[in-house]
Design a protein around this motif. Sequence first.
Motif, PDB file in Angstrom:
ATOM      1  N   ARG A  80      -3.446   8.435   1.461  1.00  0.00           N
ATOM      2  CA  ARG A  80      -3.130   7.790   2.756  1.00  0.00           C
ATOM      3  C   ARG A  80      -3.323   6.281   2.604  1.00  0.00           C
ATOM      4  O   ARG A  80      -3.510   5.534   1.635  1.00  0.00           O
ATOM      5  N   ASP A  81      -2.974   5.582   3.756  1.00  0.00           N
ATOM      6  CA  ASP A  81      -3.436   4.193   3.642  1.00  0.00           C
ATOM      7  C   ASP A  81      -4.853   3.955   3.866  1.00  0.00           C
ATOM      8  O   ASP A  81      -5.648   4.684   3.959  1.00  0.00           O
ATOM      9  N   ARG A  82      -5.205   2.594   3.434  1.00  0.00           N
ATOM     10  CA  ARG A  82      -6.564   2.270   2.986  1.00  0.00           C
ATOM     11  C   ARG A  82      -7.407   2.473   4.442  1.00  0.00           C
ATOM     12  O   ARG A  82      -6.886   2.342   5.524  1.00  0.00           O
TER      13      ARG A  82
ATOM     14  N   GLY B 133      -8.490   8.538  -5.530  1.00  0.00           N
ATOM     15  CA  GLY B 133      -8.793   7.008  -5.550  1.00  0.00           C
ATOM     16  C   GLY B 133      -8.627   6.233  -4.466  1.00  0.00           C
ATOM     17  O   GLY B 133      -8.607   5.061  -4.555  1.00  0.00           O
ATOM     18  N   VAL B 134      -8.013   6.939  -3.319  1.00  0.00           N
ATOM     19  CA  VAL B 134      -7.713   5.791  -2.138  1.00  0.00           C
ATOM     20  C   VAL B 134      -9.226   5.410  -1.560  1.00  0.00           C
ATOM     21  O   VAL B 134     -10.219   6.108  -1.611  1.00  0.00           O
TER      22      VAL B 134
ATOM     23  N   GLY C 123       2.535   6.552  -2.418  1.00  0.00           N
ATOM     24  CA  GLY C 123       1.240   6.599  -3.355  1.00  0.00           C
ATOM     25  C   GLY C 123       0.119   5.930  -2.848  1.00  0.00           C
ATOM     26  O   GLY C 123       0.066   5.730  -1.457  1.00  0.00           O
ATOM     27  N   ILE C 124      -0.896   5.264  -3.580  1.00  0.00           N
ATOM     28  CA  ILE C 124      -1.983   4.624  -2.982  1.00  0.00           C
ATOM     29  C   ILE C 124      -1.741   3.249  -2.478  1.00  0.00           C
ATOM     30  O   ILE C 124      -2.129   2.776  -1.291  1.00  0.00           O
ATOM     31  N   ASN C 125      -0.537   2.735  -2.797  1.00  0.00           N
ATOM     32  CA  ASN C 125      -0.120   1.364  -2.399  1.00  0.00           C
ATOM     33  C   ASN C 125       0.863   1.197  -1.513  1.00  0.00           C
ATOM     34  O   ASN C 125       0.978   0.045  -0.649  1.00  0.00           O
ATOM     35  N   SER C 126       1.686   2.286  -1.044  1.00  0.00           N
ATOM     36  CA  SER C 126       2.722   1.812  -0.185  1.00  0.00           C
ATOM     37  C   SER C 126       3.257   3.067   0.720  1.00  0.00           C
ATOM     38  O   SER C 126       2.701   4.244   0.458  1.00  0.00           O
TER      39      SER C 126
ATOM     40  N   ALA D 292       5.369  -0.635   4.373  1.00  0.00           N
ATOM     41  CA  ALA D 292       4.186  -1.538   3.756  1.00  0.00           C
ATOM     42  C   ALA D 292       3.925  -1.317   2.442  1.00  0.00           C
ATOM     43  O   ALA D 292       3.827  -0.148   1.801  1.00  0.00           O
ATOM     44  N   TYR D 293       3.656  -2.462   1.643  1.00  0.00           N
ATOM     45  CA  TYR D 293       3.069  -2.358   0.174  1.00  0.00           C
ATOM     46  C   TYR D 293       1.828  -3.142   0.165  1.00  0.00           C
ATOM     47  O   TYR D 293       1.806  -4.307   0.485  1.00  0.00           O
ATOM     48  N   LYS D 294       0.919  -2.585  -0.172  1.00  0.00           N
ATOM     49  CA  LYS D 294      -0.380  -3.348  -0.379  1.00  0.00           C
ATOM     50  C   LYS D 294      -1.059  -3.101  -2.042  1.00  0.00           C
ATOM     51  O   LYS D 294      -1.655  -2.127  -2.229  1.00  0.00           O
TER      52      LYS D 294
END
Length: 766
Positions: free
Chosen positions: A98-100, A131-132, A684-687, A723-725
């Motif tokens: 998921r998104d943060r 790990g999110v 994934g975790i980032n995008s 989005a990429y974070k």
Amino acid sequence: MFRSTSLICALLLSLKATASTNAIEIPFIAQEASIDGKLNEPVWRSAKEIIVDNVSWPYDNTKSPVQTKALVYENGDALFVAFIASDANPNDIRAHYRDRDKIWNDDLVGIKIDSLNTSQNAYQFFINPLGVQMDSIENELTKNENTSWNGIWSSKGKITDDGYRVEVKIPLRVLNFSDSPGRKKMAMEFLRFLPRSERLRISNMQLDHNNSCWICQMPAVSGFESAKQNSNLTITPALAIAHTQTRDIDGAVVPDFESDTNYEPGLDVKWAVTPDTTLNLTLNPDFSQVEADTGQLSVNNSFSLFFPEKRAFFLENSDYFSSHLNLTHTRNVSAPDYGVKATSSQNGHTFAGFIANDDATHVLIPGNLGSSIVSLEQKSENAAFRYRYDAGDEFSIGATSTLRQSEDYQNKVLSIDSKYRPTKHDTVKLQAITTHTEYDRHFIDELCDGDPIDTCDIDESVLRIQNQDEQTGVGYYASYEHNRKHWRAFGSYRNYDAAMRADLGFVSQVDFNKFVTGFEYRWYGDENNWWNRANWYSDWDITHNEDGELLEKEVQSNFKVQGPLQSTIQFGFDHRKRTGQRHDESLLNIDGNTDMFTENFQWMYLEMKPKAGVFAGLTLNTGNKLDITNNRLGQRYIVKPTLDFNLGRHFEVKLRHTYERLEHEGDNVYTANLSDARFTYQFGINSYVRLALINLDIERNQQKYMDDVDSQYKKLSTQLLYAYKLNPETVLFVGYSDSGYKDDDLSNITKDNKTFFAKFSYAWLR
């Protein structure tokens, strides 16, 4: 025998009290663990082991059904934590990409940190088995959690054959803590959330349900002797590009789009001037909010809607500005060119202040029956300052001052507040506010849309003072609460005179005084009950305007029970007498508010989370309700279904709908439908990539309206966002959004706005 038993109990309680005063020692180990979720490095064998085995919610401190332990150490620069979460059925683990900050329904482990050890604020860091991350700041003064706060920290999780493992690195630079020499004391709680048929909150500490202050109960930890804040510096340049196409649709003739392309460089700077003081600077932060707000329906509502802040500059240490009243709502600063903020906390003294300009001036004008917004095409200056002193857990006192001004108006606010806890059961809150506001003729004309002031159709309490150039207002708030394990009783009094304005905050109602008193009773289940928690709540309130006329008198009551499949069933009723709106031809002949109406409505709320990645909710509401526009009583029906589900670990669907219908004497007055659908694929975790669709459809029976209205209004808004974070401040956004509407003059939904946008920012940490 009874005497021996009493002596043994007394001895055990004494030993427990003695143990609770001993701080947990956090060892210093110079080595830095690799954050990979494997826990195979020798450094973890030297870390402090903390057992997390007490179910503190919804049960009252019972034994955990699963084993969890945390390994903890620090190296002077960061806090390292490893969680070993055992599970006999690892296939039941709930974990999604998921998104943060969007993982609350997953399995979680985490840590709460009161880094200043003042029992006023706690940082919260939670991680799911993949790990999110999710983080926030809990504020004891307001009992709120600032979930929009984002720190830069590291985590990694892995699901194993016997549960899952999580490794965490929290740089001490993200925490505010005392930089005094020697060993330092903080307070920490280590947690695991286990969502199955029930959602268990598992902790390393006992939670006293007699005490409403949870932060106060967190055990102390000692260590961090070599920890230094230093002069940490974060520089985040950003570039936003927006290509917009807009047109004014008026009547049957639809003009061509007019295009405009803007290139907006921006800059955020965060500098730890001293270990206790942080300075923030921002340039052009207005494009930081790129995600669409959740749709809200406002079809029979006289007060303005509230939208949360999402911009990084305003979110940084935003809890420092909190008081019992919302006097600093930074969404009012809509398009700033610059902003400067300073925050500091040391030895119980907290200071915060910011200054920002705004290319536009939007002012919320409150009354006793409604509110409206004035928009001036001119720049404004905005400032807010806050000081608070905390004398331990029991007493705090603070002061807030805000300023908004432009060419045509000025608003100043000064407020003093306090919170006192004479016992762990009792809480007293007080706040007083004085305001000074200056309007000129241009401002008043804008309020009335150019109409003469004597025919301006606005809230009477607004009109009563709007002809004055200068206004001085006052307000008061007082509350008392007595909270026990199984029950609480409370009362509050609020008095805002007609001239009170808090234009930098969110105060949508004035010219009233309101008294509220209520009672709540709670039941705690155990493993032998089909339910785990239940409560009954009831309150009574009465509201008058400044002239002593009754605005509202209400009694409401509801019952809630939580049970299997993480289900909640809640139902209640409201009985209310309230004042309607005036619709006289001449509003200058003000003789007070008008007709009284009696509303009786019943409601029910249902929700459940039957399996991983599934949430279903339903709100039902029916009864007689005031038709505000036509000042009469009608029969209202509301249905709000909600459904969230995941297809695998990566794809999420969120569906929300609101159906609202109002009838009068058997005829339909209006029917409104609001649909909000969001489809997200998390790579994934980032995008991630997300498609949002918001559709509003309102149909009105023109024969049932006193004034001319469109028989139909439809609006459709869409947004596609990638989005990429890498972290909360190093981000890339690329997207497209548009909106269009249809009314009686348009045969189809016609787009009036299209935007292509991109934003890039990168955080340099020094």
